[in-house]
Design a protein around this motif. Structure first.
Motif, short mmCIF file in Angstrom:
data_model
loop_
_atom_site.label_atom_id
_atom_site.label_comp_id
_atom_site.label_asym_id
_atom_site.label_seq_id
_atom_site.Cartn_x
_atom_site.Cartn_y
_atom_site.Cartn_z
N HIS A 102 98.75 27.06 10.36
CA HIS A 102 97.58 27.54 9.62
C HIS A 102 97.67 27.02 8.19
O HIS A 102 98.61 26.30 7.85
CB HIS A 102 97.46 29.07 9.67
N HIS A 104 98.18 28.22 5.06
CA HIS A 104 98.85 28.78 3.88
C HIS A 104 99.94 27.90 3.28
O HIS A 104 100.65 27.19 3.99
CB HIS A 104 99.41 30.17 4.21
N ASP A 106 102.85 28.37 2.16
CA ASP A 106 104.26 28.47 2.58
C ASP A 106 104.48 27.87 3.97
O ASP A 106 105.56 27.99 4.54
CB ASP A 106 104.74 29.93 2.53
N HIS A 107 103.42 27.22 4.52
CA HIS A 107 103.53 26.57 5.83
C HIS A 107 103.12 25.10 5.81
O HIS A 107 103.44 24.36 6.74
CB HIS A 107 102.66 27.31 6.86
N HIS A 185 95.33 36.40 11.61
CA HIS A 185 95.80 36.17 10.24
C HIS A 185 94.78 35.33 9.47
O HIS A 185 94.45 35.63 8.32
CB HIS A 185 97.15 35.47 10.35
N ASP A 204 102.05 32.67 11.51
CA ASP A 204 101.89 34.01 10.93
C ASP A 204 100.95 34.92 11.71
O ASP A 204 100.77 36.08 11.32
CB ASP A 204 101.36 33.90 9.49
#
Ligand SMILES: [Zn+2]
Length: 315
Positions: A102, A104, A106-107, A185, A204
């Motif tokens: 996805h 975000h 942090d990914h 999410h 997530d």
């Protein structure tokens, strides 16, 4: 947990706890992220040719195929290099593909540190979400830098290949099945299945046993999330082990429990709103039902954000 305590813990317990602590920070109603400085990732062997890399954001999956390495999620800015360094201890093969679960930061942020030849694959809504990262405001775990990371790197690492509901890549022992089962999410959460190994990376949309971190700006929904997980539980039958977004390895029974947990929470919030309760009343009175083993008891300030978001959806 208040931010000061979170930061104190970061100092006290070191890099190993960064991922979990960063995830806890996502539950904070306000404030700006302190992104973890690049460090060392830890590798946990899941199967002979599949690893989970921890630290620096969401869990990274590493699938070593006959022809190259497929990386699922690339952590916070600056963590692409530590991933590549760890890979060198696991295989001589080059990275050929990144799959991002996805949008975000942090990914996806480490994408820009991989060779420009690496193919990046995402669900089609996630590509749209990634294209507008530079035009939106940071979430609690993001900074302006993390949202501008592709722009600042001449759009290296942006996805070119997408799928809508299902796509298979490779065959036999190297096959990867990508699925989209609906919103949770965000509106673009991919499920990455390695059928020969009976393992799946969930990102997530199943981060572990925690409160829902709903992202309405990227199409997420607290009302639908549990229903989407129920579809996954009913629809994916060839998986025993799940690499979660931010926790330990889990099972399909854990995923079923999380589906029930999110549905129960959504139903309780719906009822409370109908009964005229305020968000603060719900946040200070809702308790995790006893049947949900492994779920920490949330504090009111952690509950307020998801409850507010579900209230907003019910309007
Ligand atoms: Zn996320």
């Amino acid at each position: 947990m208040r931010r000061g305590i979170v930061l104190g813990m970061l100092v006290a317990v070191g890099a190993a706890a960064l991922s979990a602590t960063a995830y806890l920070a996502q539950q904070q109603p306000a404030g700006r992220a302190q992104l973890p400085a690049p460090g060392v990732v830890e590798a946990e062997k899941v199967k002979d040719n599949l690893f989970m890399l921890k630290g620096g954001g969401g869990n990274t999956g590493v699938f070593i195929t006959a022809t190259g390495v497929v990386v699922v999620d690339t952590k916070y800015p600056g963590w692409g290099k530590p991933i590549l360094e760890k890979l060198r201890t696991l295989t001589d093969k080059p990275v050929t593909m990144i799959i991002n679960t996805h949008t975000h930061g942090d990914h996806v942020s480490g994408n820009v540190e991989f060779p420009a030849t690496v193919e990046v694959v995402v669900q089609e809504n996630t590509r749209s979400n990634m294209e507008r990262m530079e035009r939106r405001e940071p979430r609690p775990t993001e900074t302006r830098e993390s949202l501008d990371i592709f722009k600042a790197n001449n759009y290296r690492g942006m996805p070119k290949r997408t799928f809508r509901d299902k796509m298979s890549i490779g065959r036999g022992a190297d096959q990867i099945d990508l699925y989209y089962f609906g919103i949770g999410h965000t509106n673009g959460d991919a499920w990455v299945v390695f059928p020969a190994l009976r393992v799946m990376h969930s990102g997530d949309i199943f981060p572990g046993k925690s409160l829902p971190n709903i992202d309405p700006v990227n199409g997420g929904s607290g009302l639908e999330w549990g229903n989407t997980l129920a579809k996954v539980y009913g629809g994916i039958k060839n998986v025993d082990t799940i690499i979660t977004g931010h926790s330990t390895l889990m099972t399909m029974e854990d995923l079923k429990m999380h589906s029930d947990f999110l549905r129960d929470l959504a139903a309780a919030v719906r009822e409370a709103k109908k009964a005229g309760k305020t968000v603060d009343e719900v946040a200070s009175t809702w308790r995790v039902p006893a049947k949900y083993a492994g779920y920490p008891a949330p504090r009111p300030e952690q509950l307020r954000t998801p409850v507010q978001m579900i209230y907003d959806e019910l309007k």
